[in-house]
Design an enzyme around this catalytic site. Structure first.
Site, short mmCIF file in Angstrom:
data_model
loop_
_atom_site.label_atom_id
_atom_site.label_comp_id
_atom_site.label_asym_id
_atom_site.label_seq_id
_atom_site.Cartn_x
_atom_site.Cartn_y
_atom_site.Cartn_z
N LYS A 46 0.87 -1.18 0.00
CA LYS A 46 0.00 0.00 0.00
C LYS A 46 0.90 1.23 0.00
O LYS A 46 1.66 1.45 0.95
CB LYS A 46 -0.90 -0.02 1.22
CG LYS A 46 -1.80 1.21 1.29
CD LYS A 46 -2.85 1.06 2.36
CE LYS A 46 -3.71 2.30 2.46
NZ LYS A 46 -4.73 2.15 3.50
N LYS A 71 -2.07 -1.53 -4.01
CA LYS A 71 -2.92 -0.35 -3.97
C LYS A 71 -2.08 0.93 -3.96
O LYS A 71 -1.14 0.99 -3.17
CB LYS A 71 -3.75 -0.45 -2.69
CG LYS A 71 -4.58 0.76 -2.38
CD LYS A 71 -5.21 0.59 -1.03
CE LYS A 71 -5.92 1.87 -0.69
NZ LYS A 71 -6.43 1.89 0.62
C1 PBG Z 1 -7.79 3.17 5.34
C2 PBG Z 1 -8.00 3.00 3.89
C3 PBG Z 1 -7.74 3.97 2.91
C4 PBG Z 1 -8.21 3.42 1.72
C5 PBG Z 1 -8.70 2.13 1.99
N1 PBG Z 1 -8.54 1.88 3.35
C6 PBG Z 1 -7.22 5.34 3.00
C7 PBG Z 1 -5.88 5.61 3.52
O1 PBG Z 1 -5.04 4.72 3.69
O2 PBG Z 1 -5.63 6.78 3.80
C8 PBG Z 1 -8.19 4.15 0.41
C9 PBG Z 1 -9.15 3.69 -0.61
C10 PBG Z 1 -9.44 4.63 -1.72
O3 PBG Z 1 -8.81 5.69 -1.90
O4 PBG Z 1 -10.34 4.28 -2.49
N2 PBG Z 1 -6.80 2.51 5.97
#
Ligand code: PBG
Length: 323
Positions: A194, A247
């Site tokens: 991520k 992601k």
């Molecule tokens: C939270 C989370 C996030 C997303 C999914 N789970 C945001 C972040 O890490 O700030 C982002 C998903 C998206 O932008 O569609 N942990």
């Protein structure tokens, strides 16, 4: 002699015959934003076409999604500001919005695969995925809470927990915790690679979960790094994850491909809120064709190596291919 590559493109049947990648409805996971209460729907200005809804409305949407062939949803609760605090205690409320929603969804649709996001940011007044103390995100203390949070989701009946926090060692600890409480068959879909991306903005608007101070760079990965991501992906595989999320998706196709080549677990591409909104708003202006670009964007993720895709287009795309 030169080769005539165009022989294989001569008409649609020939092109279909040699087509290498396709998107199956089975591959799509639908994200849902859940509001407290009932009979409420709210637009998300930075995500045109996506709404936050109370569970009564979501059950109707889920029914439609299932009738279109969708097999899985991933849930994100919208927690009111007054329930947020520095310890994210609402994350451990067994009667909280997420556990009660999981129960209602599984009761209505026992066969549907329900996935819960495990992280503290929706519940944390600091807007971080972990506990913040003296300017530091505490890794091990956060992991302890994430284990408890995962267990509560399991008790509510979830099929898959998806830790999205990027704390070290959480997959291992969550797996042990779930096994020790009789939830050996609940899967872990870890957000393995991520990135600390600027593409999550619209999602943070949707949940009102943006960090109050600072950024997420001490836990999410630097977009400049390739090897570091692959290391994280392999770590999560070794720690006992069942599926691995990369992601964001479209800017990180190289990571999806490498993860697919090196890992033996299903690879999940998360087409995040910013990717969705870029396509949607450009198409809304008439500069791109929505259906064509939606299709191409999802196809590219499959071609790169994704086995599944979490996408805000899931419902729309399902309707498109139904025709
Ligand atoms: C939270 C989370 C996030 C997303 C999914 N789970 C945001 C972040 O890490 O700030 C982002 C998903 C998206 O932008 O569609 N942990």
């Amino acid at each position: 002699m030169f080769t005539r590559g165009r022989r294989l493109r001569k008409n649609k049947n020939m092109r279909d015959l040699v087509e290498e990648t396709s998107i199956n409805i089975n591959d799509l996971i639908l994200p849902l934003f859940i509001l407290e209460g009932k009979n409420k729907v709210e637009d998300i200005p930075s995500m045109p076409g996506v709404q936050r809804k109370t569970i009564d409305y979501l059950l109707v949407d889920i029914k439609e999604a299932i009738s279109l062939g969708i097999k899985a949803v991933i849930l994100f609760p919208v927690i009111p500001e007054k329930k947020k605090n520095k310890k994210a205690t609402e994350a451990l409320n067994k009667k909280g919005l997420l556990p009660t929603s999981i129960k209602k969804i599984k009761k209505a649709f026992p066969e549907l695969i329900v996935i819960s996001d495990v992280a503290l940011d929706p519940y944390n007044s600091d807007g971080h995925d972990g506990i913040l103390e003296k300017g530091e995100i505490l890794n091990d203390k956060t992991v302890e809470i994430l284990c408890k949070q995962s267990l509560i989701h399991c008790e509510a009946g979830v099929d898959i927990v998806a830790p999205s926090d990027m704390m070290d060692g959480r997959v291992f600890e969550i797996r042990n915790k779930l096994n020790s409480k009789g939830y050996e068959y609940v899967s872990i879909m870890s957000y393995a690679a991520k990135y600390s991306s600027s593409l999550y903005g619209p999602f943070r608007d949707a949940l009102n979960s943006a960090p109050k101070k600072g950024d997420k760079k001490t836990y999410q990965i630097n977009p400049a790094n390739f090897n570091e991501s692959i290391k994280e992906v392999l770590n999560d595989q070794n720690e006992g994850a069942d599926m691995l999320i990369i992601k964001p998706a479209s800017f990180y196709l190289d990571i999806i491909r490498e993860a697919k080549n090196l890992c033996f677990l299903p690879i999940v591409a998360y087409q995040v809120s910013g990717e969705y909104s870029m396509i949607r708003t450009t198409a809304d202006k008439g500069y791109l064709d929505l259906n064509d670009v939606m299709h191409e964007s999802l196809l590219s993720l499959k071609r790169a190596g994704a086995d599944m895709i979490i996408t805000y287009f899931a419902l729309e795309y399902a309707k498109l291919i139904r025709k």
